[in-house]
Structures are given as C-alpha cells and as structure tokens.
Design an enzyme around this catalytic site. Structure first.
Site, PDB file in Angstrom:
ATOM      1  N   ASP A  47       0.823  -1.217   0.000  1.00 31.40           N
ATOM      2  CA  ASP A  47       0.000   0.000   0.000  1.00 31.40           C
ATOM      3  C   ASP A  47       0.858   1.269   0.000  1.00 31.40           C
ATOM      4  OD1 ASP A  47      -1.899  -2.002   0.505  1.00 31.40           O
ATOM      5  OD2 ASP A  47      -1.920  -1.595   2.657  1.00 31.40           O
ATOM      6  N   GLU A 223     -11.402  -0.801  -3.732  1.00 24.91           N
ATOM      7  CA  GLU A 223     -10.749  -0.164  -2.596  1.00 24.91           C
ATOM      8  C   GLU A 223      -9.553   0.649  -3.080  1.00 24.91           C
ATOM      9  OE1 GLU A 223      -9.446  -3.330  -0.011  1.00 24.91           O
ATOM     10  OE2 GLU A 223      -7.725  -3.847  -1.287  1.00 24.91           O
ATOM     11  N   HIS A 287      -3.064  -1.329  -5.142  1.00 26.49           N
ATOM     12  CA  HIS A 287      -3.004  -0.287  -4.102  1.00 26.49           C
ATOM     13  C   HIS A 287      -1.914   0.728  -4.444  1.00 26.49           C
ATOM     14  CE1 HIS A 287      -4.365   0.773   0.111  1.00 26.49           C
ATOM     15  NE2 HIS A 287      -3.635   1.791  -0.319  1.00 26.49           N
ATOM     16  N   ARG A 320       4.421  -8.733  -0.446  1.00 22.73           N
ATOM     17  CA  ARG A 320       4.141  -7.576  -1.294  1.00 22.73           C
ATOM     18  C   ARG A 320       5.258  -6.556  -1.132  1.00 22.73           C
ATOM     19  NH1 ARG A 320      -1.918  -6.295   0.651  1.00 22.73           N
ATOM     20  NH2 ARG A 320      -0.872  -6.651   2.647  1.00 22.73           N
TER      21      ARG A 320
END
Length: 346
Positions: A47, A223, A287, A320
C-alpha cells in the site's frame, strides 16, 4: 498474462469500445529503459505512497506486522530504498486503533502534516475505520504526532483507504467502505468534500461498486482509490478483487471541469488497466499512488509480489513489495499502465 475477464465482461468491453478512449491495450512496447532506482524499491512494504514536498521524497506503506506507522525520506526516489525508516506511531494495546494498521498516507494540509490511515480493534479486528494523526512541526520526521480521532462517514461500517486530493480550489477525500444495505462484505469507493483535514463536509457520493467478474475474484472489492489530474481529466484508480494474484487496478475518469460529486460525471473502465504479468513474474499489482515529478513525468507507485502461489490467506503473506515505474499516456490522453516491470538485481 493479465487476469481473464468473463465472457459477459468481455462482451461489455467490446460493445463499449467505440465510445471509450484506449485503455492500456496498445501493442507491446520496446524493452523499457532501466529504472534509476531498484525494482522492487523496498521489500515487504504494501500500500505504498510517495509524496514529494520541497526537496524531499517521503514514503509511507503498510508494514508486515500491521502494528505501527513508519515514515522515511530521501532526496531521491532511489534514496528511499536505503533510507532509515522512523516509527512515528504504534498501535494501541486495546480498543480503537489496536489491530490491522493499514494504508497510511501522508499529506501537508493547511500548513500542517497529517497521516490518514486505517485501523481495527484487538477484540474486533475487522471493525476497521479511518483515523488521523497531526503534526505541527515543519519537519514531519520531528515533532509530535497527535491523534485527531476517527474520520466519520455516513455509516459506522468497515471503512478504509482514505486519500486526499485538491482540485480547482476544493479539497476532497476518497475512500472505500462497506454499504450496510448490501448485506455482504463488499466495499465501494466514495467521494466527499472535506470540511477540514480531519472531517468530511458531505454528502458522500458512490463512485463505483464491484460489478464486473474481475472485481469479484475471491472477494467483492473496490478499494484503495488514488487520484491523478492530467491532460484535462481527473483519473481515479482503484484496486479490485482479493489480495492474491487476482488483485488489479480499475480506472474511473471525469472531465476536469465536471462536478466531481455528481456520479454521472465519472466513467468506468470495463476491464482492469493494470494486472498480473506472469511473463514478468509480477503478481497482484495494486493499491497504487501517483507521483508527478517536476518535469511532468508521472510515476505509478504500487505493490506486487514476485510469486503467484500463496499458502493460506494472501492477506497474511508478507511478500508484497513497493515498486515504482513510469506511467505513459495514449495519444488521446488516457493513462497506459502497461505491465508491471520485471525485477532488477538489487
């Protein structure tokens, strides 16, 4: 290989194609110029957001333990790879802001620094809401970060991924939230004007909900909105589906002169615009945030894994990594995300 789209979605895309600008479907480009920073930039950071302020680049991202907020800065993007992170806040032991510390974003608003982030509770991990920290110091690496409370929306429901942007003298917040009327765990993207850096002015407008097959793999999710104003349009990416290899970016856009709080001002891509690339060993890119350099170059900042298969819940997998690559544009001004690039040696 990009994530497959259902026959219904593919048909919709074909029918809409004559009225839609080209969306990242151009022929394969020549081999990209080597990036001037490592790829990945930082391992085990999801993110990601990079903000340039003055001569500094600041980076925030979700840490693997979901337990704190850290901030790092450098004079260049490459420098962020080795910059020492500073912990600016830690989760509470119990109550609000005690679990699932996610998706922090740094903003400089009205002469002060703010961090908007998402957090749950130890006893109710999925009671996730949006929260704010404030720092009056000129240097966000110094001073005191003070808790300013929850960002209240129209409902008390699962809420996360706040992002703040300004356009034509107006300040907005976009975020993801579950509509209690849906009777499921899906999340939609909403937009509202801001009364202050910690408070919404309302009303909150629904911009997109999961409707295509590629937005509903594993979970029904829209999102992580991110906003870019470029070439007379306001673009908003969002992340869709679960957090494994199916994770990908969708795209909304509106004319820069339009009323952004009118849902009819926005158009939506019928297919993902940035998705898994098996040939480049990049899985679940999403993201993202945008960074516009002084020369006008637009950079796509996102996370992805370098492997497809995950044992158990992908949300618990720490692989990630933060990645940064240039964003191109088509002849008609639409963003061309291309593919997530192959990794380079660190």
């Amino acid at each position: 290989m990009t994530h497959p789209i259902s026959r219904r979605t593919a048909l919709a895309a074909a029918l809409l194609a004559p009225t839609l600008p080209a969306l990242a479907q151009a022929p394969a480009a020549p081999a990209p110029t080597p990036l001037p920073w490592p790829n990945p930039l930082i391992p085990q950071r999801a993110d990601p957001q990079i903000l340039r302020h003055g001569d500094w680049y600041y980076l925030m991202a979700t840490v693997p333990a979901y337990d704190l907020l850290e901030l790092r800065r450098a004079r260049s993007i490459a420098g962020l790879a080795t910059a020492e992170p500073k912990v600016v806040w830690r989760k509470h032991d119990s109550g609000p802001m005690s679990r699932h510390i996610w998706a922090p974003e740094l903003a400089f608003l009205d002469g002060r620094w703010f961090i908007h982030f998402s957090a749950g509770e130890a006893k109710e991990p999925w009671k996730i809401r949006m929260w704010t920290l404030e720092n009056a110091s000129a240097d966000p690496m110094q001073g005191t970060w003070t808790e300013r409370g929850q960002i209240k929306t129209a409902w008390e429901s699962f809420t996360l991924d706040a992002t703040v942007f300004e356009h034509r003298g107006k300040r907005y917040m976009a975020w993801a939230q579950n509509d209690p009327a849906s009777k499921n765990h899906s999340t939609n993207i909403y937009l509202s004007r801001m009364k202050s850096p910690t408070e919404l002015a309302g009303p909150q407008v629904l911009l997109t909900r999961p409707e295509y097959a590629w937005e509903k793999v594993r979970h029904q999710v829209n999102e992580a909105p991110a906003v870019l104003v470029h070439g007379g349009r306001v673009f908003m990416t969002y992340s869709a589906a679960g957090t494994g290899a199916e994770y990908c970016l969708g795209l909304l856009w509106a004319d820069a002169n339009a009323d952004l709080l009118d849902a009819k001002s926005w158009r939506k891509s019928p297919g993902p615009v940035f998705a898994t690339s098996a040939e480049n060993s990049q899985y679940g890119p999403g993201h993202n945030s945008f960074l516009v350099e002084p020369d006008g170059t637009v950079l796509n900042v996102f996370h992805a894994r370098n492997y497809r298969d995950i044992a158990g819940d992908p949300l618990k997998d720490t692989g990630r990594a933060t990645r940064v690559q240039p964003l191109n544009f088509t002849a008609d001004g639409m963003p061309d995300f291309g593919l997530p690039l192959k990794e380079t040696q660190r």
